[in-house]
Design a protein around this motif. Structure first.
Motif, short mmCIF file in Angstrom:
data_model
loop_
_atom_site.label_atom_id
_atom_site.label_comp_id
_atom_site.label_asym_id
_atom_site.label_seq_id
_atom_site.Cartn_x
_atom_site.Cartn_y
_atom_site.Cartn_z
N GLN A 68 31.64 -42.67 -10.38
CA GLN A 68 32.94 -42.09 -10.74
C GLN A 68 33.30 -40.89 -9.88
N SER A 69 32.34 -40.38 -9.12
CA SER A 69 32.59 -39.20 -8.30
C SER A 69 33.62 -39.50 -7.22
N LEU A 70 34.47 -38.52 -6.94
CA LEU A 70 35.53 -38.71 -5.97
C LEU A 70 35.26 -38.04 -4.63
N SER A 71 34.30 -37.13 -4.59
CA SER A 71 34.02 -36.44 -3.34
C SER A 71 32.56 -36.65 -2.94
N TRP A 72 32.29 -36.50 -1.65
CA TRP A 72 30.94 -36.71 -1.15
C TRP A 72 29.93 -35.70 -1.70
N PRO A 73 30.30 -34.42 -1.88
CA PRO A 73 29.31 -33.49 -2.43
C PRO A 73 28.84 -33.87 -3.84
N THR A 74 29.75 -34.34 -4.68
CA THR A 74 29.33 -34.72 -6.03
C THR A 74 28.48 -36.00 -6.01
N ILE A 75 28.84 -36.92 -5.12
CA ILE A 75 28.02 -38.13 -4.98
C ILE A 75 26.62 -37.75 -4.50
N LEU A 76 26.54 -36.83 -3.55
CA LEU A 76 25.26 -36.37 -3.05
C LEU A 76 24.46 -35.65 -4.13
N LEU A 77 25.13 -34.83 -4.93
CA LEU A 77 24.46 -34.12 -6.02
C LEU A 77 23.86 -35.10 -7.02
N TRP A 78 24.65 -36.08 -7.46
CA TRP A 78 24.14 -37.06 -8.42
C TRP A 78 23.03 -37.91 -7.81
N SER A 79 23.14 -38.19 -6.52
CA SER A 79 22.08 -38.96 -5.85
C SER A 79 20.77 -38.18 -5.83
N VAL A 80 20.86 -36.89 -5.52
CA VAL A 80 19.65 -36.06 -5.49
C VAL A 80 19.03 -35.97 -6.88
N ILE A 81 19.86 -35.75 -7.90
CA ILE A 81 19.35 -35.67 -9.27
C ILE A 81 18.69 -36.98 -9.67
N LEU A 82 19.30 -38.10 -9.31
CA LEU A 82 18.75 -39.41 -9.64
C LEU A 82 17.43 -39.65 -8.93
N VAL A 83 17.34 -39.29 -7.66
CA VAL A 83 16.10 -39.51 -6.90
C VAL A 83 14.98 -38.61 -7.43
N ILE A 84 15.29 -37.35 -7.71
CA ILE A 84 14.27 -36.44 -8.26
C ILE A 84 13.76 -36.96 -9.60
N SER A 85 14.66 -37.42 -10.45
CA SER A 85 14.25 -37.95 -11.76
C SER A 85 13.36 -39.18 -11.59
N ALA A 86 13.73 -40.06 -10.68
CA ALA A 86 12.93 -41.28 -10.46
C ALA A 86 11.54 -40.93 -9.92
N VAL A 87 11.47 -39.98 -8.99
CA VAL A 87 10.18 -39.59 -8.43
C VAL A 87 9.30 -38.95 -9.50
N LEU A 88 9.87 -38.07 -10.33
CA LEU A 88 9.10 -37.46 -11.41
C LEU A 88 8.62 -38.50 -12.42
N PHE A 89 9.46 -39.47 -12.72
CA PHE A 89 9.08 -40.54 -13.64
C PHE A 89 7.88 -41.31 -13.10
N VAL A 90 7.94 -41.71 -11.83
CA VAL A 90 6.84 -42.46 -11.23
C VAL A 90 5.58 -41.60 -11.19
N TYR A 91 5.72 -40.33 -10.86
CA TYR A 91 4.57 -39.41 -10.80
C TYR A 91 3.90 -39.29 -12.17
N LEU A 92 4.68 -39.07 -13.22
CA LEU A 92 4.10 -38.91 -14.56
C LEU A 92 3.47 -40.20 -15.07
N ILE A 93 4.09 -41.32 -14.79
CA ILE A 93 3.51 -42.61 -15.20
C ILE A 93 2.19 -42.83 -14.46
N THR A 94 2.16 -42.50 -13.18
CA THR A 94 0.92 -42.67 -12.40
C THR A 94 -0.20 -41.81 -12.96
N ILE A 95 0.10 -40.56 -13.26
CA ILE A 95 -0.92 -39.67 -13.84
C ILE A 95 -1.42 -40.21 -15.18
#
Length: 152
Positions: A68-95
């Motif tokens: 739903q984001s209309l500008s590139w900075p907001t798309i980038l922000l949501w992408s970073v948040i999504l990637v960080i969340s996914a990496v933390l999820f995989v890390y915690l599951i692995t541990i």
């Protein structure tokens, strides 16, 4: 007889008129402009449109916000948040999985000769027998009497 011929001519002209109308409808559909935009779309535009529709209907947290984001900075922000969340999820599951499959056994022995303070009186209120029910059976009444006498 002339009327029959005129009727036939009228019916023929009616059918030719309907054929003409039918042909006009076909030509109108073939020349319609609503399908021109779809036919001219490139593969990139189709892919972008499909990804956008998927993003809007996705149930993953963050992906609809990114779509739903209309500008590139907001798309980038949501992408970073999504990637960080996914990496933390995989890390915690692995541990967690590693810890589970390590089969650790924890034994804590305390062999000290320290003096422990215990209460002098302990009340246990989980006696399932009623005294009146025990006294109703003569054999148990006799056993209870012997027990009381041995305590004195």
């Amino acid at each position: 007889m002339a009327e029959v011929r005129n009727r036939k001519k009228n019916s023929l002209s009616d059918s030719s008129d309907s054929d003409g109308e039918f042909q006009e409808i076909i030509n109108d559909i073939e020349q319609d402009h609503w399908k021109d935009g779809v036919a001219d779309e490139t593969r990139w535009a189709k892919t972008k449109s499909a990804v956008h529709e998927w993003g809007l209907s996705c149930s993953w947290h963050g992906v609809p916000h990114m779509a739903q984001s209309l500008s590139w900075p907001t798309i980038l922000l949501w992408s970073v948040i999504l990637v960080i969340s996914a990496v933390l999820f995989v890390y915690l599951i692995t541990i967690t999985v590693r810890q589970y499959f390590s089969f650790q056994v924890l034994i804590d022995l305390n062999i000290g000769m320290d003096e422990s303070s215990f209460p002098s009186i302990t009340f246990c209120n989980s006696n399932p027998y009623k005294l009146s029910a025990v006294q109703a059976i003569p054999e148990l009444e006799a056993l209870l009497t012997v027990y009381e006498q041995s305590l004195q």
